[in-house]
Scaffold this active site. Sequence first.
Site, PDB file in Angstrom:
ATOM      1  N   ASN A 211     -26.967 -12.057  10.509  1.00 24.70           N
ATOM      2  CA  ASN A 211     -26.532 -12.278  11.893  1.00 24.70           C
ATOM      3  C   ASN A 211     -25.015 -12.407  11.932  1.00 24.70           C
ATOM      4  OD1 ASN A 211     -25.851 -15.210  11.458  1.00 24.70           O
ATOM      5  ND2 ASN A 211     -28.061 -15.310  11.071  1.00 24.70           N
ATOM      6  N   ASP A 280     -34.648 -16.121  10.891  1.00 27.34           N
ATOM      7  CA  ASP A 280     -36.022 -16.529  11.186  1.00 27.34           C
ATOM      8  C   ASP A 280     -37.040 -15.656  10.452  1.00 27.34           C
ATOM      9  OD1 ASP A 280     -35.301 -18.598  12.963  1.00 27.34           O
ATOM     10  OD2 ASP A 280     -34.982 -17.141  14.561  1.00 27.34           O
ATOM     11  N   LYS A 290     -33.067   1.772  -3.634  1.00 26.57           N
ATOM     12  CA  LYS A 290     -32.669   2.101  -2.272  1.00 26.57           C
ATOM     13  C   LYS A 290     -33.755   2.917  -1.579  1.00 26.57           C
ATOM     14  CE  LYS A 290     -29.239   4.676   0.397  1.00 26.57           C
ATOM     15  NZ  LYS A 290     -28.038   5.547   0.351  1.00 26.57           N
ATOM     16  N   PHE A 324     -28.204 -27.590  15.478  1.00 27.80           N
ATOM     17  CA  PHE A 324     -27.462 -26.721  16.392  1.00 27.80           C
ATOM     18  C   PHE A 324     -28.452 -25.770  17.046  1.00 27.80           C
ATOM     19  CE2 PHE A 324     -23.686 -28.280  14.519  1.00 27.80           C
ATOM     20  CZ  PHE A 324     -22.598 -27.841  15.285  1.00 27.80           C
ATOM     21  N   LYS A 338     -36.138 -28.154  21.192  1.00 26.64           N
ATOM     22  CA  LYS A 338     -35.943 -28.242  19.737  1.00 26.64           C
ATOM     23  C   LYS A 338     -35.708 -29.682  19.285  1.00 26.64           C
ATOM     24  CE  LYS A 338     -34.105 -23.573  19.018  1.00 26.64           C
ATOM     25  NZ  LYS A 338     -32.932 -22.774  18.583  1.00 26.64           N
ATOM     26  N   LYS A 342     -38.598 -30.759  16.594  1.00 25.88           N
ATOM     27  CA  LYS A 342     -38.156 -30.789  15.194  1.00 25.88           C
ATOM     28  C   LYS A 342     -37.726 -32.181  14.742  1.00 25.88           C
ATOM     29  CE  LYS A 342     -37.037 -25.907  15.355  1.00 25.88           C
ATOM     30  NZ  LYS A 342     -36.124 -24.815  14.974  1.00 25.88           N
TER      31      LYS A 342
END
Length: 401
Positions: A211, A280, A290, A324, A338, A342
């Site tokens: 990301n 995730d 490859k 975060f 969250k 959590k």
Amino acid sequence: MLSGKKILLCVTGGIAVYKAVALVSKLSQSGAEVKVVMTRSAMEFVQPLSFQVMSRNDVYWDTFDEKDSSVIAHIDLADWADLIIVAPTTANFIGKLANGIADDMPSTLLLAATAPVWIAPAMNVHMYEHPAVLRNIDRLYEDGYRFIEPSEGFLACGYVGKGRLEEPERITELVVSFFNESRVLPLAEKKVVVTAGPTLERIDPVRYISNFSSGKMGFAMAEAAVEMGAKTVLISGPVSLEPPKGAELIRVESAEEMLQEVVNQYADADYVVKSAAVADYRPAVVHNQKMKKKQGASSIELERTTDILKTLGEQKTSQCLIGFAAETTDAISYGKGKLESKNLDWIIVNDVTDPGGGFGSDTNVVTLLSRSGRERRFPAMEKKKLAKQLLETIVQEGQKH
């Protein structure tokens, strides 16, 4: 303000020596015990008697003049000091320190010093800008010395520019602030674990899933924790950032590696700041070779990674767990969800589409949510400044309860 603090002032030879006399007076008036060591060049400008009167202590200038036969003077003075200030500091003395030369009383004791050392340069503007002087300053900074920047103004040589010794009142203010911060470091003797950056999930030897996280916010949180006195462990995915001095850096690549390292550090942690952008999903199969292009569409089967934050919430005992939430829509609502699901104590929510923050930016805009229902929005500001304010708020609120 400085009662009980022991300050050693090393004075080198420049016209600004007269300010050093005033500095001894200001520090003494603030309650500090001050001892003075001079170079012989400094004695050409001001006699030791002036410093002796102001400090009410013996003044030292000769390495071989042992005033007390039971100790070695330059070692004893180095061990005695809580803080050492070199003011004024000439270009010559900076050069000697940078190269480990010890040919007089001040330079000899500084090689034996373990207390913090502050250097206050004073010289002609062109001397201060000379490459050799700047190179020596950089070397000393890397060695742990800290500098009181000279101010700009009319210099004794007739030039106008940067090179004036900072005023004694301002140096005294800096000393007072230094000792006040040392007394009340809010995270002293605490362990803070920070995760930062992205994770990288391999598809084959040349491709991966990741990301856009730069790691800047996590590194800023780690730097703030260090400044607040914590033993700081920074667990980071692949980034190109310089780690904050004083933090233990553990580099990882995948979500699984990050999970293992965080769990290893979790049991004795006081605070855990989970700012990493962990993948995730990861490829269900990682190819050893490859993958070759084929005609038509192709797909990669993905499987869920372990939810690190949820795992920590389930294992939590006395730790303060801070998460975060980087969202693009309905950020506060998702953040509150969250926080509960959590088992977090705090969550820092940011909308990554906001132009004032997001991945890669040097600034951020966040809202801090607590388990007790507190909600505080922080406007756009530099990530380092924001990190300090976030940690201070979390620590202060924790102390109230």
